[in-house]
Design a protein around this motif. Structure first.
Motif, mmCIF file in Angstrom:
data_model
loop_
_atom_site.group_PDB
_atom_site.id
_atom_site.type_symbol
_atom_site.label_atom_id
_atom_site.label_comp_id
_atom_site.label_asym_id
_atom_site.label_seq_id
_atom_site.Cartn_x
_atom_site.Cartn_y
_atom_site.Cartn_z
ATOM 1 N N ARG A 112 0.823 -1.214 0.000
ATOM 2 C CA ARG A 112 0.000 0.000 0.000
ATOM 3 C C ARG A 112 0.852 1.256 0.000
ATOM 4 O O ARG A 112 0.462 2.302 -0.530
ATOM 5 C CB ARG A 112 -0.940 -0.011 1.218
ATOM 6 C CG ARG A 112 -1.789 1.237 1.374
ATOM 7 C CD ARG A 112 -2.710 1.440 0.191
ATOM 8 N NE ARG A 112 -3.530 2.633 0.312
ATOM 9 C CZ ARG A 112 -3.117 3.865 0.006
ATOM 10 N NH1 ARG A 112 -1.877 4.061 -0.417
ATOM 11 N NH2 ARG A 112 -3.932 4.892 0.132
ATOM 12 N N GLU A 113 2.051 1.168 0.602
ATOM 13 C CA GLU A 113 2.947 2.328 0.671
ATOM 14 C C GLU A 113 4.381 1.827 0.629
ATOM 15 O O GLU A 113 4.673 0.710 1.083
ATOM 16 C CB GLU A 113 2.681 3.098 1.966
ATOM 17 C CG GLU A 113 3.442 4.390 2.118
ATOM 18 C CD GLU A 113 3.057 5.138 3.385
ATOM 19 O OE1 GLU A 113 3.978 5.632 4.061
ATOM 20 O OE2 GLU A 113 1.847 5.216 3.686
ATOM 21 N N LEU A 114 5.281 2.619 0.094
ATOM 22 C CA LEU A 114 6.696 2.263 0.024
ATOM 23 C C LEU A 114 7.535 3.352 0.664
ATOM 24 O O LEU A 114 7.251 4.542 0.516
ATOM 25 C CB LEU A 114 7.144 2.068 -1.438
ATOM 26 C CG LEU A 114 6.471 0.941 -2.226
ATOM 27 C CD1 LEU A 114 6.950 0.967 -3.674
ATOM 28 C CD2 LEU A 114 6.748 -0.416 -1.597
ATOM 29 N N ASN A 115 8.604 2.921 1.367
ATOM 30 C CA ASN A 115 9.550 3.898 1.889
ATOM 31 C C ASN A 115 10.606 4.201 0.824
ATOM 32 O O ASN A 115 10.537 3.710 -0.298
ATOM 33 C CB ASN A 115 10.171 3.409 3.204
ATOM 34 C CG ASN A 115 10.997 2.135 3.030
ATOM 35 O OD1 ASN A 115 11.468 1.806 1.944
ATOM 36 N ND2 ASN A 115 11.184 1.400 4.119
ATOM 37 N N ARG A 116 11.601 4.977 1.170
ATOM 38 C CA ARG A 116 12.587 5.383 0.174
ATOM 39 C C ARG A 116 13.440 4.212 -0.309
ATOM 40 O O ARG A 116 14.102 4.301 -1.349
ATOM 41 C CB ARG A 116 13.488 6.481 0.732
ATOM 42 C CG ARG A 116 14.405 6.061 1.868
ATOM 43 C CD ARG A 116 15.358 7.187 2.238
ATOM 44 N NE ARG A 116 14.640 8.373 2.681
ATOM 45 C CZ ARG A 116 15.230 9.548 2.899
ATOM 46 N NH1 ARG A 116 16.529 9.683 2.696
ATOM 47 N NH2 ARG A 116 14.531 10.583 3.323
#
Length: 309
Positions: A112-116
């Motif tokens: 759903r979301e990705l970090n750097r």
């Protein structure tokens, strides 16, 4: 010009030093505001809560006595490895992080979301972003762990193949890492309860013999922490990804679904068993709470705040 009273002068200098962070104790702690300066996470793959009462595990049971624990932490489904280690580290279930099977190496569903680093937000990356100087490491027997721990956020990681004997290799590297680096956050993950569960069966003499051996290994890690002087400023967590029944897991029996969560050390209540419900994805927010890290919005887990003073 009237001279300053020497006592007032000393107090003023101490006040200035404290504001600048360069007083006599500066550098002693990496962040005095944290609940503890070190967290050592010990994972036992395939360790079901059903076994705790019968198991000869004096080191683990001493941690239970000195801290807080639950034997009713539930796995996410399916009750297998990658999906549950991911949930522990990522503060959310498979519906959000996307790792859905025993051996997922990449998300089966889009995260759903990705970090750097291109991974779902996780406890390792969260700490590294907040404290770049923090020493963070992981040593593990099952190679599948490396796909779940955000290696770009780690200072050190190592796969130590399970010798299926006494697990001394992982312990040797863990002790060396503790003594040399005094890590801020370290994860040491043993695979052999799962191996024995598949080979001999869960709730068997061989399974309990392995738990006794692993308790000895945990004792060695604890002793290393004491030798370095970090023990009194540390929190230790011992937990598992899933249990098992007969020679397998992945289903919905309580022997497969319930896992221990034990937490002890600085600032932890000597509260015994707590009754509040806990899920795998509550582990990461609990660790984040130790370091005063605000959980990402995408996490659904909650800190087990009742375990802290």
């Amino acid at each position: 010009m009237q001279k300053m009273n020497p006592i007032i002068g000393v107090l003023l200098l101490l006040f200035i030093f404290s504001l600048a962070g360069c007083g006599p104790d500066a550098g002693k702690d990496s962040n005095p505001a944290w609940k503890a300066q070190h967290v050592v996470f010990i994972g036992l793959d395939g360790w079901g809560s059903y076994s705790v009462e019968k198991a000869d595990m004096p080191n683990v049971k001493q941690l239970m006595k000195e801290g807080s624990y639950t034997l009713q932490k539930r796995t996410v489904l399916p009750s297998s490895s990658a999906v549950n280690w991911a949930s522990m580290f990522m503060g959310a279930g498979p519906e959000l992080h996307g790792y859905t099977t025993w051996g997922s190496q990449t998300p089966d569903l889009p995260s759903r979301e990705l970090n750097r680093n291109g991974m779902f937000p996780n406890i390792f990356n969260l700490l590294k972003e907040a404290a770049p100087e923090a020493e963070i490491g992981a040593i593990y027997e099952w190679d599948g762990i490396k796909y779940l721990i955000d290696t770009l956020s780690l200072n050190y990681y190592r796969n130590v193949p399970n010798d299926n004997k006494l697990n001394t290799e992982l312990t040797r590297f863990a002790v060396k890492y503790v003594k040399e680096k005094k890590p801020t956050l370290a994860a040491f993950i043993y695979d052999s309860p799962d191996d024995v569960g598949h080979a001999d069966g869960h709730d068997t003499p061989g399974y309990y013999a392995k738990l006794k051996e692993l308790d000895d290994q945990i004792g060695e890690i604890i002793n290393a922490m004491k030798e370095t002087g970090m023990y009194d400023n540390s929190i230790i967590i011992v937990t598992s990804d899933h249990g098992g029944i007969d020679k397998g897991h992945g289903g919905i029996t309580m022997m497969e679904m319930e896992t221990p969560f034990i937490i002890a050390g600085k600032g932890i209540q000597q509260g015994g068993e707590f009754q509040e419900s806990m899920m795998q994805f509550d582990v990461a927010p609990t660790i984040a709470d130790i370091f005063h890290l605000g959980p990402p919005q995408v996490w659904v887990g909650r800190s087990m705040k009742q375990v802290f003073y």
